[in-house]
Design a protein around this motif. Structure first.
Motif, PDB file in Angstrom:
ATOM      1  N   HIS A   1     -19.620   8.418  -5.163  1.00 49.48           N
ATOM      2  CA  HIS A   1     -20.185   7.496  -6.615  1.00 49.48           C
ATOM      3  C   HIS A   1     -21.188   6.502  -6.140  1.00 49.48           C
ATOM      4  O   HIS A   1     -21.876   6.266  -6.891  1.00 49.48           O
ATOM      5  CB  HIS A   1     -18.791   7.073  -7.321  1.00 49.48           C
ATOM      6  CG  HIS A   1     -18.023   6.146  -6.210  1.00 49.48           C
ATOM      7  ND1 HIS A   1     -17.480   6.237  -5.120  1.00 49.48           N
ATOM      8  CD2 HIS A   1     -17.962   4.620  -6.752  1.00 49.48           C
ATOM      9  CE1 HIS A   1     -17.208   5.215  -4.777  1.00 49.48           C
ATOM     10  NE2 HIS A   1     -17.206   4.194  -5.639  1.00 49.48           N
ATOM     11  N   VAL A   2     -20.943   6.000  -5.025  1.00 47.04           N
ATOM     12  CA  VAL A   2     -21.803   4.846  -4.606  1.00 47.04           C
ATOM     13  C   VAL A   2     -23.175   5.357  -4.524  1.00 47.04           C
ATOM     14  O   VAL A   2     -24.271   4.799  -5.267  1.00 47.04           O
ATOM     15  CB  VAL A   2     -21.414   4.237  -3.151  1.00 47.04           C
ATOM     16  CG1 VAL A   2     -22.583   3.205  -2.883  1.00 47.04           C
ATOM     17  CG2 VAL A   2     -20.195   3.647  -3.419  1.00 47.04           C
TER      18      VAL A   2
ATOM     19  N   TRP B   1     -24.270   6.694  -8.171  1.00 46.53           N
ATOM     20  CA  TRP B   1     -24.619   5.378  -9.342  1.00 46.53           C
ATOM     21  C   TRP B   1     -25.598   4.349  -8.903  1.00 46.53           C
ATOM     22  O   TRP B   1     -25.998   3.392  -9.405  1.00 46.53           O
ATOM     23  CB  TRP B   1     -23.368   4.588  -9.553  1.00 46.53           C
ATOM     24  CG  TRP B   1     -22.330   5.748  -9.897  1.00 46.53           C
ATOM     25  CD1 TRP B   1     -22.658   6.897 -10.719  1.00 46.53           C
ATOM     26  CD2 TRP B   1     -20.791   5.375 -10.304  1.00 46.53           C
ATOM     27  NE1 TRP B   1     -21.390   7.500 -11.044  1.00 46.53           N
ATOM     28  CE2 TRP B   1     -20.273   6.493 -10.880  1.00 46.53           C
ATOM     29  CE3 TRP B   1     -19.947   4.183 -10.016  1.00 46.53           C
ATOM     30  CZ2 TRP B   1     -18.852   6.656 -11.176  1.00 46.53           C
ATOM     31  CZ3 TRP B   1     -18.713   4.519 -10.165  1.00 46.53           C
ATOM     32  CH2 TRP B   1     -18.094   5.661 -10.733  1.00 46.53           C
TER      33      TRP B   1
ATOM     34  N   GLN C   1     -23.951   4.698 -14.973  1.00 49.67           N
ATOM     35  CA  GLN C   1     -22.514   5.522 -14.686  1.00 49.67           C
ATOM     36  C   GLN C   1     -22.291   6.147 -16.052  1.00 49.67           C
ATOM     37  O   GLN C   1     -21.624   7.276 -15.967  1.00 49.67           O
ATOM     38  CB  GLN C   1     -21.438   4.368 -14.407  1.00 49.67           C
ATOM     39  CG  GLN C   1     -21.855   3.826 -12.755  1.00 49.67           C
ATOM     40  CD  GLN C   1     -21.201   2.773 -12.839  1.00 49.67           C
ATOM     41  OE1 GLN C   1     -20.011   2.396 -13.332  1.00 49.67           O
ATOM     42  NE2 GLN C   1     -21.414   1.715 -11.916  1.00 49.67           N
TER      43      GLN C   1
ATOM     44  N   TRP D   1     -24.497   9.270 -16.356  1.00 52.03           N
ATOM     45  CA  TRP D   1     -24.241  10.260 -15.528  1.00 52.03           C
ATOM     46  C   TRP D   1     -22.674  10.929 -15.985  1.00 52.03           C
ATOM     47  O   TRP D   1     -23.053  12.164 -15.720  1.00 52.03           O
ATOM     48  CB  TRP D   1     -24.078   9.543 -14.012  1.00 52.03           C
ATOM     49  CG  TRP D   1     -23.456  10.181 -12.954  1.00 52.03           C
ATOM     50  CD1 TRP D   1     -24.128  10.954 -12.050  1.00 52.03           C
ATOM     51  CD2 TRP D   1     -21.940  10.282 -12.495  1.00 52.03           C
ATOM     52  NE1 TRP D   1     -23.328  11.326 -11.200  1.00 52.03           N
ATOM     53  CE2 TRP D   1     -22.023  11.394 -11.445  1.00 52.03           C
ATOM     54  CE3 TRP D   1     -20.810   9.862 -13.066  1.00 52.03           C
ATOM     55  CZ2 TRP D   1     -20.955  11.426 -10.870  1.00 52.03           C
ATOM     56  CZ3 TRP D   1     -19.539  10.187 -12.302  1.00 52.03           C
ATOM     57  CH2 TRP D   1     -19.572  11.046 -11.208  1.00 52.03           C
TER      58      TRP D   1
ATOM     59  N   ARG E   1     -14.988   0.001 -15.890  1.00 53.91           N
ATOM     60  CA  ARG E   1     -14.203  -1.531 -15.444  1.00 53.91           C
ATOM     61  C   ARG E   1     -14.758  -1.854 -14.004  1.00 53.91           C
ATOM     62  O   ARG E   1     -14.421  -2.828 -13.504  1.00 53.91           O
ATOM     63  CB  ARG E   1     -12.819  -1.251 -15.470  1.00 53.91           C
ATOM     64  CG  ARG E   1     -12.094  -1.559 -16.709  1.00 53.91           C
ATOM     65  CD  ARG E   1     -10.623  -1.964 -16.169  1.00 53.91           C
ATOM     66  NE  ARG E   1     -10.130  -1.062 -15.406  1.00 53.91           N
ATOM     67  CZ  ARG E   1      -9.350  -0.113 -15.388  1.00 53.91           C
ATOM     68  NH1 ARG E   1      -8.868  -0.054 -16.615  1.00 53.91           N
ATOM     69  NH2 ARG E   1      -8.649   0.668 -14.497  1.00 53.91           N
TER      70      ARG E   1
ATOM     71  N   THR F   1     -16.339  -0.427 -10.065  1.00 52.93           N
ATOM     72  CA  THR F   1     -15.977   0.063  -9.027  1.00 52.93           C
ATOM     73  C   THR F   1     -14.982  -0.799  -7.894  1.00 52.93           C
ATOM     74  O   THR F   1     -15.312  -1.823  -7.759  1.00 52.93           O
ATOM     75  CB  THR F   1     -17.252   0.498  -7.928  1.00 52.93           C
ATOM     76  OG1 THR F   1     -18.257   0.808  -8.997  1.00 52.93           O
ATOM     77  CG2 THR F   1     -16.978   1.324  -6.955  1.00 52.93           C
ATOM     78  N   ARG F   2     -14.146  -0.079  -7.330  1.00 54.32           N
ATOM     79  CA  ARG F   2     -13.141  -0.756  -6.562  1.00 54.32           C
ATOM     80  C   ARG F   2     -13.646  -0.576  -5.039  1.00 54.32           C
ATOM     81  O   ARG F   2     -13.302   0.702  -4.391  1.00 54.32           O
ATOM     82  CB  ARG F   2     -11.794  -0.330  -6.729  1.00 54.32           C
ATOM     83  CG  ARG F   2     -10.794  -1.444  -6.419  1.00 54.32           C
ATOM     84  CD  ARG F   2      -9.262  -1.007  -6.743  1.00 54.32           C
ATOM     85  NE  ARG F   2      -9.301   0.307  -7.658  1.00 54.32           N
ATOM     86  CZ  ARG F   2      -8.137   0.835  -7.855  1.00 54.32           C
ATOM     87  NH1 ARG F   2      -7.118   0.517  -7.294  1.00 54.32           N
ATOM     88  NH2 ARG F   2      -8.240   1.890  -8.793  1.00 54.32           N
ATOM     89  N   SER F   3     -14.632  -1.139  -4.573  1.00 57.02           N
ATOM     90  CA  SER F   3     -15.161  -0.684  -3.166  1.00 57.02           C
ATOM     91  C   SER F   3     -14.220  -1.310  -2.191  1.00 57.02           C
ATOM     92  O   SER F   3     -13.895  -2.367  -2.230  1.00 57.02           O
ATOM     93  CB  SER F   3     -16.663  -1.175  -3.230  1.00 57.02           C
ATOM     94  OG  SER F   3     -16.620  -2.499  -2.578  1.00 57.02           O
ATOM     95  N   ARG F   4     -14.449  -0.636  -1.082  1.00 55.89           N
ATOM     96  CA  ARG F   4     -13.489  -0.843   0.190  1.00 55.89           C
ATOM     97  C   ARG F   4     -14.161  -2.068   0.770  1.00 55.89           C
ATOM     98  O   ARG F   4     -15.377  -1.974   1.050  1.00 55.89           O
ATOM     99  CB  ARG F   4     -13.669   0.290   0.739  1.00 55.89           C
ATOM    100  CG  ARG F   4     -13.274   0.234   2.307  1.00 55.89           C
ATOM    101  CD  ARG F   4     -13.831   1.434   2.810  1.00 55.89           C
ATOM    102  NE  ARG F   4     -15.117   1.255   3.201  1.00 55.89           N
ATOM    103  CZ  ARG F   4     -15.921   1.508   4.010  1.00 55.89           C
ATOM    104  NH1 ARG F   4     -15.304   2.334   5.127  1.00 55.89           N
ATOM    105  NH2 ARG F   4     -17.293   1.451   4.262  1.00 55.89           N
TER     106      ARG F   4
ATOM    107  N   GLU G   1     -26.179 -10.450 -17.923  1.00 55.78           N
ATOM    108  CA  GLU G   1     -26.451  -9.218 -17.579  1.00 55.78           C
ATOM    109  C   GLU G   1     -25.592  -8.321 -17.601  1.00 55.78           C
ATOM    110  O   GLU G   1     -24.505  -8.340 -16.791  1.00 55.78           O
ATOM    111  CB  GLU G   1     -27.490  -9.068 -16.430  1.00 55.78           C
ATOM    112  CG  GLU G   1     -28.329  -7.612 -16.300  1.00 55.78           C
ATOM    113  CD  GLU G   1     -29.709  -8.018 -17.138  1.00 55.78           C
ATOM    114  OE1 GLU G   1     -30.355  -7.093 -16.825  1.00 55.78           O
ATOM    115  OE2 GLU G   1     -29.750  -8.641 -18.058  1.00 55.78           O
TER     116      GLU G   1
ATOM    117  N   PRO H   1     -23.214  -5.272 -16.512  1.00 53.81           N
ATOM    118  CA  PRO H   1     -23.342  -4.393 -15.229  1.00 53.81           C
ATOM    119  C   PRO H   1     -23.794  -2.888 -15.469  1.00 53.81           C
ATOM    120  O   PRO H   1     -23.325  -2.401 -16.522  1.00 53.81           O
ATOM    121  CB  PRO H   1     -22.021  -4.380 -14.508  1.00 53.81           C
ATOM    122  CG  PRO H   1     -21.012  -4.880 -15.825  1.00 53.81           C
ATOM    123  CD  PRO H   1     -21.999  -5.658 -16.668  1.00 53.81           C
ATOM    124  N   ARG H   2     -24.460  -2.500 -14.781  1.00 52.18           N
ATOM    125  CA  ARG H   2     -24.973  -1.078 -15.077  1.00 52.18           C
ATOM    126  C   ARG H   2     -24.193  -0.117 -14.392  1.00 52.18           C
ATOM    127  O   ARG H   2     -23.718  -0.436 -13.386  1.00 52.18           O
ATOM    128  CB  ARG H   2     -26.544  -0.919 -14.573  1.00 52.18           C
ATOM    129  CG  ARG H   2     -27.515  -1.686 -15.221  1.00 52.18           C
ATOM    130  CD  ARG H   2     -28.906  -1.553 -14.588  1.00 52.18           C
ATOM    131  NE  ARG H   2     -28.796  -1.681 -13.091  1.00 52.18           N
ATOM    132  CZ  ARG H   2     -29.205  -0.705 -12.287  1.00 52.18           C
ATOM    133  NH1 ARG H   2     -29.905   0.298 -12.837  1.00 52.18           N
ATOM    134  NH2 ARG H   2     -29.274  -0.806 -10.869  1.00 52.18           N
TER     135      ARG H   2
END
Lengths: 265, 307
Positions: free
Chosen positions: B63-64, B67, B73, B76, B265, B267-270, B304, B306-307
């Protein structure tokens, strides 16, 4: 202006503010866990800030540290993906990058090396001709021998296009000659932000006999003491000469970054 | 997004085409209950189409990559949902056509779920359900299991206990014939039986008097006049199919809304926590932590999205 960040907080990041002019090349440095990836993800629009404002002008491309790709996609597929999901697409440029670094076009990326996958990621990012290019640890997957070449090629592309480039790294030795601006993060706090030339001009190192205080003006960033001598790295608007037996020396970018990071720990 | 969807999901589409062909074939074979052949279609949409759609991207962090391109997103996902939804619709139509020649007009309620509208409703609902589970759990296997469970429960509950109450049933009753005359069934052959039993002089249902134990003389003495039947007439079949379709479309729309909301909501990125970082010996001495802020950065800008 290329990038505006104002009072941004998110997870580890606390109240970060800075601006990066368009066409600038910025190194984002800090230890692991300092918040580099979080900051880049915010700039890329993959995360939204808890507070504060983030704005990147124009079209943004982001290459994550682990260079994720669809495993069953070939390099050709990845470029088609880029072509179909971007408003602007430069196939020639993207293919050029792949052939320059010898990436097979017809093999599934799951069966390519980490370095080859990184090149596909770069090719897609460059092919989209972004106004802002964000690279998270771009060199981490690459062979040390090609790192210099890749860096030079990336810098060449962004210079031609006037792209705003932000690249993060925790390998301080790779910095010299790359960036004209520096962002230094430590535990989510932005400790240093500015042009590299200005920063180098406003930091100086005093070396002399063992002493508890610095011999000249400036805020001490880091003091080191051995049995025979003391060394103070200070931040001062205009470095001045110091009296004998003290010597003042200019600092390298690496010294400066390491000193700030060391103190921040 | 059509190319992207096709390239990423062509094997899923091909596999489903095969499954649909098998299901259609099974229809032609005699004595195969409808729920075995067609009941699986919506479940396939939930488990194999919806559930992995986002979760697999999150799991493999692709997804990274997706997007980080110009496409937002939301667009997509909307592109994928539209393209895959169209393919599912096509498959539902194929199944419907395959079932047409074999539906029994004698007992039309038996082939309720073979109608075009129910088939479409189940497929869209299944897909949206899988997608919502995918967006919320971000784990493919969890989303698959969860969506299969919820899909099955929803379908069974509505089919067994909900469907017959979409409209109030037709109530009919008749006094019992005198002894020696045959009882003529009141339930039309194309009707769906809901309830039946003893009727009093007004034709209203009455509880069987316990003391009678089925004895006719005793029943008559207690006010039992005849029998009633509540049923849904065969002419309501299409109306009921449309009602069931509407229910599943509304559920699908709600679930899509949930999925898109969960997507937005963020991305819960690591967090980065890989190799050892900067060499940092224990420092000594004083330090000045100057937070360098660019004086130009003071101007306030509109937030802004978030996209």
């Amino acid at each position: 202006m290329g990038i505006h960040v104002e009072g941004v907080s998110k997870w580890v990041l606390r109240d970060c503010s800075f601006e990066l002019p368009s066409g600038s090349v910025t190194a984002l440095v800090g230890a692991n866990g300092a918040g580099k990836t979080t900051l880049l993800s915010l700039l890329a629009g993959l995360l939204s800030a808890d507070s504060g404002q983030v704005r990147a002008d124009g079209r943004v491309a982001f290459v994550a540290q682990d260079k994720p790709l669809y495993k069953h996609f070939t390099a050709t597929d990845a470029l088609s993906f880029g072509k179909h999901t971007n408003k602007v697409w430069d196939q020639e440029r993207a293919v050029g990058w792949l052939s320059r670094f010898g990436v097979p076009l017809k093999r599934a990326s799951g069966r390519l090396s980490g370095g080859q996958r990184a090149h596909i990621s770069f090719a897609v990012a460059l092919g989209s001709r972004p106004d802002v290019l964000l690279l998270d640890e771009p060199l981490s997957e690459l062979d040390p021998l090609v790192r210099k070449e890749v860096t030079a090629a990336l810098l060449g592309f962004v210079a031609d296009e006037g792209t705003t480039l932000v690249l993060s790294t925790h390998v301080v030795s790779e910095l010299s000659g790359v960036a004209d601006r520096l962002l230094l993060l430590a535990q989510g706090e932005l400790l240093v932000s500015g042009e590299v030339d200005d920063l180098l001009g406003s930091h100086v190192s005093y070396v002399g006999p063992v002493s508890t205080a610095a011999p000249g003006p400036g805020d001490v960033v880091l003091a080191r003491h051995t049995a025979a001598q003391s060394q103070f790295l200070v931040r001062t608007p205009s470095p001045v000469s110091v009296a004998e037996p003290w010597v003042s020396r200019p600092v390298s970018l690496e010294d400066l970054v390491l000193a700030h990071l060391e103190v921040a720990e | 997004m059509i190319w992207v969807t096709y390239r990423q999901h062509r094997w899923l589409v091909a596999g489903t085409a095969l499954a649909v062909a098998l299901m259609a074939l099974v229809r032609v074979l005699p004595r195969m209950p409808d729920y075995i052949s067609y009941g699986a279609f919506g479940a396939i949409a939930a488990v194999f189409w919806g559930a992995p759609l986002l979760a697999r991207e999150y799991e493999e962090r692709t997804h990274v990559f997706a997007w980080s391109q110009d496409v937002s997103q939301g667009r997509w996902l909307a592109g994928k949902v539209l393209a895959l939804g169209a393919a599912l619709t096509l498959f539902a139509v194929v199944l419907w056509l395959a079932g047409l020649g074999t539906t029994t007009s004698r007992y039309p309620w038996d082939s309720f779920e073979l109608g075009l509208f129910p088939l479409l409703g189940y497929a869209w609902f299944g897909f949206a359900l899988g997608l919502a589970a995918s967006a919320l759990t971000r784990r493919t296997l969890v989303a698959m299991g969860l969506s299969l469970f919820v899909f099955t429960v929803t379908r069974v509950v509505l089919a067994r206990w909900g469907r017959e109450h979409y409209l109030p049933p037709v109530h009919t009753w008749r006094p019992d014939p005198p002894p020696g005359v045959d009882y003529v069934p009141q339930l039309p052959r194309d009707g769906l039986w809901i309830d039946s039993g003893y009727a009093d002089r007004n034709g209203d249902p009455m509880p069987p008097p316990l003391q009678c134990n089925g004895d006719d003389t005793c029943l008559k003495a207690n006010g039992q006049i005849g029998h009633f039947v509540d049923y849904q007439p065969g002419s309501r079949l299409v109306t009921f199919q449309l009602i069931e379709f509407a229910i599943f479309v509304v559920l699908a729309a709600l679930l899509l809304f949930v999925a898109f909301r969960a997507l937005r909501r963020g991305t819960r990125s690591r967090p980065t926590g890989s190799a050892a970082g900067t060499p940092v010996p224990a420092g000594s001495g004083s330090s000045t932590r100057s937070r360098a802020t660019d004086p130009d950065a003071a101007s306030v800008r509109p937030e802004e999205e978030p996209r």
